[in-house]
Design a protein around this motif. Structure first.
Motif, short mmCIF file in Angstrom:
data_model
loop_
_atom_site.label_atom_id
_atom_site.label_comp_id
_atom_site.label_asym_id
_atom_site.label_seq_id
_atom_site.Cartn_x
_atom_site.Cartn_y
_atom_site.Cartn_z
N ASP A 265 -4.77 -2.34 -7.75
CA ASP A 265 -3.73 -2.00 -6.79
C ASP A 265 -2.60 -0.99 -7.03
N GLY A 266 -1.85 -1.72 -7.67
CA GLY A 266 -0.53 -0.75 -8.22
C GLY A 266 -1.39 0.59 -8.73
N MET A 267 -2.62 0.94 -9.40
CA MET A 267 -2.67 1.81 -9.59
C MET A 267 -2.95 2.79 -8.30
N LEU A 268 -4.18 2.14 -7.14
CA LEU A 268 -4.05 2.80 -6.01
C LEU A 268 -2.53 3.56 -5.33
N THR A 269 -1.85 2.87 -5.34
CA THR A 269 -0.88 3.25 -4.64
C THR A 269 -0.26 4.48 -4.43
N GLY B 28 -1.40 7.66 -4.64
CA GLY B 28 -3.11 8.81 -3.74
C GLY B 28 -3.53 10.11 -4.68
N SER B 29 -2.14 10.71 -5.39
CA SER B 29 -3.02 11.49 -6.01
C SER B 29 -3.77 11.64 -7.19
N THR B 30 -3.59 10.41 -7.74
CA THR B 30 -4.16 9.79 -9.63
C THR B 30 -4.87 9.00 -9.23
N GLY B 31 -4.39 8.33 -8.25
CA GLY B 31 -4.77 6.51 -8.38
C GLY B 31 -6.71 6.59 -8.40
N GLU B 32 -6.91 6.99 -7.88
CA GLU B 32 -8.79 6.82 -8.12
C GLU B 32 -9.09 7.25 -9.36
N ALA B 33 -8.37 7.65 -9.92
CA ALA B 33 -8.96 8.90 -10.85
C ALA B 33 -8.55 7.69 -12.28
N LYS B 34 -7.47 7.07 -12.11
CA LYS B 34 -6.86 6.28 -13.13
C LYS B 34 -7.46 4.64 -13.34
N VAL B 35 -7.55 4.01 -12.02
CA VAL B 35 -8.68 3.47 -11.73
C VAL B 35 -9.78 3.65 -12.45
N ALA B 36 -10.72 4.78 -12.03
CA ALA B 36 -12.35 4.77 -12.51
C ALA B 36 -12.32 4.47 -14.38
N LEU C 67 0.39 -1.23 -0.33
CA LEU C 67 0.05 0.24 0.08
C LEU C 67 0.75 1.41 0.09
N GLY C 68 2.11 0.61 0.36
CA GLY C 68 3.03 2.44 1.03
C GLY C 68 3.42 2.69 -0.53
N ASN C 69 3.71 1.49 -1.62
CA ASN C 69 4.89 2.00 -2.44
C ASN C 69 4.11 2.57 -3.86
N LYS C 70 4.12 4.27 -3.39
CA LYS C 70 3.38 4.53 -4.99
C LYS C 70 4.44 4.53 -5.80
N ASP C 71 5.22 4.32 -6.23
CA ASP C 71 6.08 3.70 -6.79
C ASP C 71 5.29 2.69 -8.31
N ILE D 132 -8.64 -9.09 -8.70
CA ILE D 132 -8.16 -9.80 -7.82
C ILE D 132 -7.01 -9.06 -7.16
N SER D 133 -7.16 -8.74 -5.72
CA SER D 133 -6.29 -7.79 -5.24
C SER D 133 -6.27 -8.31 -3.58
N PHE D 134 -6.01 -7.69 -3.22
CA PHE D 134 -4.36 -7.39 -2.44
C PHE D 134 -5.07 -7.07 -0.75
N ARG D 135 -5.88 -5.81 -0.89
CA ARG D 135 -6.68 -5.36 -0.47
C ARG D 135 -7.65 -6.05 0.47
N PRO D 136 -8.13 -5.99 1.29
CA PRO D 136 -8.75 -6.09 2.62
C PRO D 136 -10.81 -5.51 1.96
#
Length: 173
Positions: free
Chosen positions: A136-140, A142-150, A12-16, A169-173
């Motif tokens: 999951d990778g995109m959501l890391t 924070g600045s654009t992740g949610e918009a990319k996933v949308a 979750l913490g790897n923005k890269d 398939i996600s690692f998120r609970p």
């Protein structure tokens, strides 16, 4: 399990993970890698998502953000005979096309494509779409992740046929 929690927090913490440069540098040195788990653990679940009217050998599948995972090839070996796998890292796609040449794996296609804009595919062209960790990778980021996933979800909805199946398939609970 504390180890599992540490792994999740590291992921979750790897923005890269949201950057093309990260993936291209990783795929330059990494031969293959399967996030979370491999197909042998997913097989019964993925097949279980398909309605009885859909036979793996007769459907058109799309794997988004394939990277160098063996998921697509393992699905192919399990009877999914038309699979299109896309990733925006050109070196990952080059590696996969060398490893799984079309003459040896007819119907197993790898293509460079941004999953937020899959203009190379027509509307309603896939029966089954699989994402194993791409969102999951995109959501890391924070600045654009949610918009990319949308955008990804909008594209998946566009290319998925009516009654089609999307497996995320996600690692998120």
């Amino acid at each position: 399990d504390p180890n599992h929690e540490t792994t999740i927090n590291n992921l979750l913490g790897n923005k890269d993970y949201g950057s093309l440069e990260y993936w291209e540098s990783r795929f330059a040195v990494e031969d293959d890698y399967d996030w979370f788990t491999d197909y042998s653990d997913l097989q019964v679940h993925l097949r279980g998502l398909l309605p009885e009217s859909m036979s793996p050998s007769s459907i058109r599948s799309l794997v988004i953000g394939c990277g160098t995972s063996t998921l697509s090839a393992d699905m192919y070996k399990d009877g999914f005979k038309e699979i299109h796998s896309v990733d925006y890292a050109s070196n990952a796609i080059q590696r996969m096309t060398q490893r799984y040449p079309l003459q040896d794996y007819p119907g197993l296609h790898f293509q460079v494509m941004d999953v937020t804009a899959m203009g190379g595919f027509q509307c309603s062209s896939f029966d089954f779409v699989v994402d194993k960790g791409t969102c999951d990778g995109m959501l890391t980021d924070g600045s654009t992740g949610e918009a990319k996933v949308a955008l990804v979800l909008k594209e998946v909805a566009r290319v998925l046929r009516p009654q089609g199946v999307f497996a995320l398939i996600s690692f998120r609970p």
